[in-house]
Design a protein around this motif. Structure first.
Motif, PDB file in Angstrom:
ATOM      1  N   VAL A 153      13.487   3.519  63.961  1.00  0.00           N
ATOM      2  CA  VAL A 153      13.233   4.316  65.158  1.00  0.00           C
ATOM      3  C   VAL A 153      11.968   3.824  65.850  1.00  0.00           C
ATOM      4  N   VAL A 154      11.824   4.216  67.113  1.00  0.00           N
ATOM      5  CA  VAL A 154      10.645   3.877  67.906  1.00  0.00           C
ATOM      6  C   VAL A 154       9.945   5.175  68.304  1.00  0.00           C
ATOM      7  N   PHE A 155       8.630   5.191  68.112  1.00  0.00           N
ATOM      8  CA  PHE A 155       7.807   6.313  68.574  1.00  0.00           C
ATOM      9  C   PHE A 155       6.816   5.780  69.589  1.00  0.00           C
ATOM     10  N   ALA A 156       6.713   6.460  70.730  1.00  0.00           N
ATOM     11  CA  ALA A 156       5.814   6.034  71.794  1.00  0.00           C
ATOM     12  C   ALA A 156       4.873   7.177  72.174  1.00  0.00           C
ATOM     13  N   SER A 157       3.615   6.834  72.350  1.00  0.00           N
ATOM     14  CA  SER A 157       2.605   7.810  72.755  1.00  0.00           C
ATOM     15  C   SER A 157       1.478   7.041  73.446  1.00  0.00           C
ATOM     16  N   THR A 158       0.245   7.523  73.313  1.00  0.00           N
ATOM     17  CA  THR A 158      -0.925   6.818  73.826  1.00  0.00           C
ATOM     18  C   THR A 158      -1.908   6.589  72.692  1.00  0.00           C
ATOM     19  N   LEU A 159      -2.726   5.548  72.811  1.00  0.00           N
ATOM     20  CA  LEU A 159      -3.695   5.246  71.755  1.00  0.00           C
ATOM     21  C   LEU A 159      -4.715   6.367  71.584  1.00  0.00           C
ATOM     22  N   LEU A 160      -5.064   7.021  72.674  1.00  0.00           N
ATOM     23  CA  LEU A 160      -6.068   8.079  72.633  1.00  0.00           C
ATOM     24  C   LEU A 160      -5.460   9.414  73.034  1.00  0.00           C
ATOM     25  N   ALA A 161      -6.088  10.480  72.576  1.00  0.00           N
ATOM     26  CA  ALA A 161      -5.720  11.826  73.015  1.00  0.00           C
ATOM     27  C   ALA A 161      -6.564  12.156  74.244  1.00  0.00           C
ATOM     28  N   PRO A 162      -5.972  12.204  75.433  1.00  0.00           N
ATOM     29  CA  PRO A 162      -6.775  12.465  76.643  1.00  0.00           C
ATOM     30  C   PRO A 162      -7.460  13.824  76.570  1.00  0.00           C
ATOM     31  N   SER A 163      -8.673  13.876  77.067  1.00  0.00           N
ATOM     32  CA  SER A 163      -9.445  15.118  77.082  1.00  0.00           C
ATOM     33  C   SER A 163     -10.221  15.193  78.385  1.00  0.00           C
ATOM     34  N   PRO A 164     -10.376  16.384  78.958  1.00  0.00           N
ATOM     35  CA  PRO A 164     -11.166  16.512  80.194  1.00  0.00           C
ATOM     36  C   PRO A 164     -12.661  16.330  79.961  1.00  0.00           C
ATOM     37  N   TYR A 165     -13.068  16.157  78.693  1.00  0.00           N
ATOM     38  CA  TYR A 165     -14.476  15.994  78.374  1.00  0.00           C
ATOM     39  C   TYR A 165     -14.758  14.577  77.853  1.00  0.00           C
ATOM     40  N   LYS A 166     -15.991  14.184  77.925  1.00  0.00           N
ATOM     41  CA  LYS A 166     -16.409  12.911  77.352  1.00  0.00           C
ATOM     42  C   LYS A 166     -16.308  12.994  75.827  1.00  0.00           C
ATOM     43  N   THR A 167     -15.876  11.903  75.204  1.00  0.00           N
ATOM     44  CA  THR A 167     -15.726  11.861  73.750  1.00  0.00           C
ATOM     45  C   THR A 167     -16.603  10.750  73.181  1.00  0.00           C
ATOM     46  N   VAL A 168     -17.391  11.098  72.183  1.00  0.00           N
ATOM     47  CA  VAL A 168     -18.297  10.120  71.571  1.00  0.00           C
ATOM     48  C   VAL A 168     -17.531   9.164  70.670  1.00  0.00           C
ATOM     49  N   LYS A 169     -16.638   9.690  69.833  1.00  0.00           N
ATOM     50  CA  LYS A 169     -15.883   8.849  68.907  1.00  0.00           C
ATOM     51  C   LYS A 169     -14.496   9.446  68.704  1.00  0.00           C
ATOM     52  N   GLN A 170     -13.475   8.575  68.632  1.00  0.00           N
ATOM     53  CA  GLN A 170     -12.106   9.060  68.470  1.00  0.00           C
ATOM     54  C   GLN A 170     -11.284   8.085  67.632  1.00  0.00           C
ATOM     55  N   THR A 171     -10.381   8.650  66.798  1.00  0.00           N
ATOM     56  CA  THR A 171      -9.450   7.853  66.003  1.00  0.00           C
ATOM     57  C   THR A 171      -8.054   8.466  66.098  1.00  0.00           C
ATOM     58  N   THR A 172      -7.037   7.625  65.915  1.00  0.00           N
ATOM     59  CA  THR A 172      -5.645   8.056  65.879  1.00  0.00           C
ATOM     60  C   THR A 172      -5.000   7.495  64.626  1.00  0.00           C
ATOM     61  N   THR A 173      -4.386   8.360  63.818  1.00  0.00           N
ATOM     62  CA  THR A 173      -3.750   7.945  62.569  1.00  0.00           C
ATOM     63  C   THR A 173      -2.292   8.372  62.575  1.00  0.00           C
ATOM     64  N   LEU A 174      -1.410   7.435  62.207  1.00  0.00           N
ATOM     65  CA  LEU A 174       0.022   7.726  62.138  1.00  0.00           C
ATOM     66  C   LEU A 174       0.495   7.681  60.695  1.00  0.00           C
ATOM     67  N   LYS A 175       1.294   8.683  60.312  1.00  0.00           N
ATOM     68  CA  LYS A 175       1.938   8.730  59.003  1.00  0.00           C
ATOM     69  C   LYS A 175       3.414   8.438  59.221  1.00  0.00           C
ATOM     70  N   LEU A 176       3.890   7.309  58.650  1.00  0.00           N
ATOM     71  CA  LEU A 176       5.259   6.871  58.878  1.00  0.00           C
ATOM     72  C   LEU A 176       6.165   7.280  57.727  1.00  0.00           C
ATOM     73  N   ALA A 177       7.464   7.074  57.910  1.00  0.00           N
ATOM     74  CA  ALA A 177       8.442   7.418  56.879  1.00  0.00           C
ATOM     75  C   ALA A 177       8.514   6.349  55.800  1.00  0.00           C
ATOM     76  N   SER A 178       8.046   5.138  56.088  1.00  0.00           N
ATOM     77  CA  SER A 178       8.092   4.044  55.129  1.00  0.00           C
ATOM     78  C   SER A 178       7.073   2.997  55.546  1.00  0.00           C
ATOM     79  N   PRO A 179       6.692   2.103  54.637  1.00  0.00           N
ATOM     80  CA  PRO A 179       5.756   1.030  55.009  1.00  0.00           C
ATOM     81  C   PRO A 179       6.415  -0.115  55.765  1.00  0.00           C
ATOM     82  N   LYS A 180       7.722  -0.026  55.996  1.00  0.00           N
ATOM     83  CA  LYS A 180       8.438  -1.099  56.712  1.00  0.00           C
ATOM     84  C   LYS A 180       8.230  -0.941  58.215  1.00  0.00           C
ATOM     85  N   ILE A 181       7.272  -1.698  58.742  1.00  0.00           N
ATOM     86  CA  ILE A 181       6.940  -1.652  60.167  1.00  0.00           C
ATOM     87  C   ILE A 181       7.487  -2.918  60.817  1.00  0.00           C
ATOM     88  N   LEU A 182       8.330  -2.747  61.824  1.00  0.00           N
ATOM     89  CA  LEU A 182       8.946  -3.888  62.499  1.00  0.00           C
ATOM     90  C   LEU A 182       8.083  -4.411  63.635  1.00  0.00           C
TER      91      LEU A 182
END
Length: 345
Positions: A153-182
């Motif tokens: 399957v394909v999942f699409a989003s954005t690298l960052l979570a948009p916010s109306p405020y300034k952000t000092v530091k941000q991370t995005t973590t994905l939990k997949l169904a398997s380690p097989k990434i195409l």
């Protein structure tokens, strides 16, 4: 004359002091995200997104943004601060307020202002957590597979979570169904992969409404893409202290459609070898406490492959369909139970 000059100087000084105080109050009211951690769980057929904002500053409300094009897929959302539920509402009737926030839906959550020294921690670093669950956002690719092929399957989003405020530091973590990434979005020096977990960031000094560009990941996912296309519940209340409940379901496997014929031999071989399989048979239903005389049937008749477990919070009903469900396959059944009238659902 000297008195008038002194009075003028005093007025100018008072005005400057008031302006400085107003500026200080405005600075104190400025809201900044000192850290944003977004965790996206796409290990099932749903996308479960938990975004944690560590907030500094004081304001009567905290605003957060969600993608407008995903609103039709939003199944659940909650907002908490320090584990306490917050009330929230749509902040704008249309996506975005200006060009910077275009394509976003802004929400506003009520946040209490610090009133004394004991509550000053809220202004220093409050933690606001937004949980959202989306359906139908994972796209099977390829759309058709054979019985022996893996479902991806394909999942699409954005690298960052948009916010109306300034952000000092941000991370995005994905939990997949398997380690097989195409395939997945590149981010030089900002991406790490550990088994079935992918982390992007940290990104620093993120301006308001920045989304970092597209995030796209293509991976193997054999989760049960069970989708109810129709649900009907019939309730009959008798005068003799009984409530009869019957539920009718039409179900489809909403994953990659199976092409070609079905082989019972291949199915059993995969099952005994405990190999990943994009099909499913088991479904779980949770019934209210006190449910009795439980049945599970279809147009053919009674289906005996069901298990009932009584727990403190209710009754768990595990169902096995007559045949394995592959992509595009449909099934229909109905189930029912009785309740005494003193039991409330």
């Amino acid at each position: 004359m000297a008195g008038r000059v002194a009075m003028a100087i005093l007025l100018v000084a008072s005005g400057a002091t008031a302006a400085a105080a107003a500026g200080g109050a405005e600075r104190r009211a400025e809201v900044v995200n000192t850290q944003v951690q977004r965790k996206i769980d796409v290990s099932t057929q749903f996308a479960k997104v938990v975004t944690t904002y560590t907030v500094k500053g004081t304001s009567g409300s905290y605003k957060f943004a969600l993608p407008a094009d995903a609103q039709d897929h939003l199944a659940f959302m909650s907002v908490t601060m320090d584990k306490a539920e917050l009330e929230f509402e749509l902040d704008a009737p249309s996506p975005g307020r200006d060009s910077a926030g275009e394509g976003l839906m802004l929400y506003s959550a009520a946040v209490e202002l610090p009133q004394n020294k004991e509550e000053v921690k809220i202004a220093v670093g409050a933690v606001v957590r937004v949980k959202a669950v989306y359906t139908d956002v994972l796209t099977a690719f390829p759309k058709e597979i054979t019985q022996l092929e893996e479902q991806s399957v394909v999942f699409a989003s954005t690298l960052l979570a948009p916010s109306p405020y300034k952000t000092v530091k941000q991370t995005t973590t994905l939990k997949l169904a398997s380690p097989k990434i195409l395939s997945m979005t590149e981010a030089p020096n900002k991406r790490s992969v550990k088994s079935d977990q992918v982390t992007y960031g940290p990104f620093e000094d993120v301006p308001p409404f920045a989304n970092g560009g597209e995030l796209r990941i293509h991976y193997v996912n054999h989760a049960a893409f069970a989708k109810a296309t129709s649900c009907l519940r019939e309730i009959e209340v008798s005068n003799w202290g009984n409530i009869a409940v019957e539920e009718h379901y039409d179900l489809v496997h909403a994953g990659a459609k199976m092409k070609g014929g079905f082989s019972r031999m291949d199915y059993m071989a995969k099952k005994h070898a405990e190999l990943p399989n994009p099909s499913f048979r088991k479904l779980d239903a949770y019934l209210p406490a006190g449910a009795s005389d439980i049945y599970y049937r279809d147009n053919i008749g009674n289906i005996s492959t069901s298990t009932v477990r009584h727990n403190l919070g209710g009754v768990e009903l595990s169902l096995l369909s007559r045949f394995p469900m592959y992509g595009g396959w449909k099934n229909a059944w109905y189930q029912g139970y009785n309740l005494p009238t003193e039991v409330r659902e």
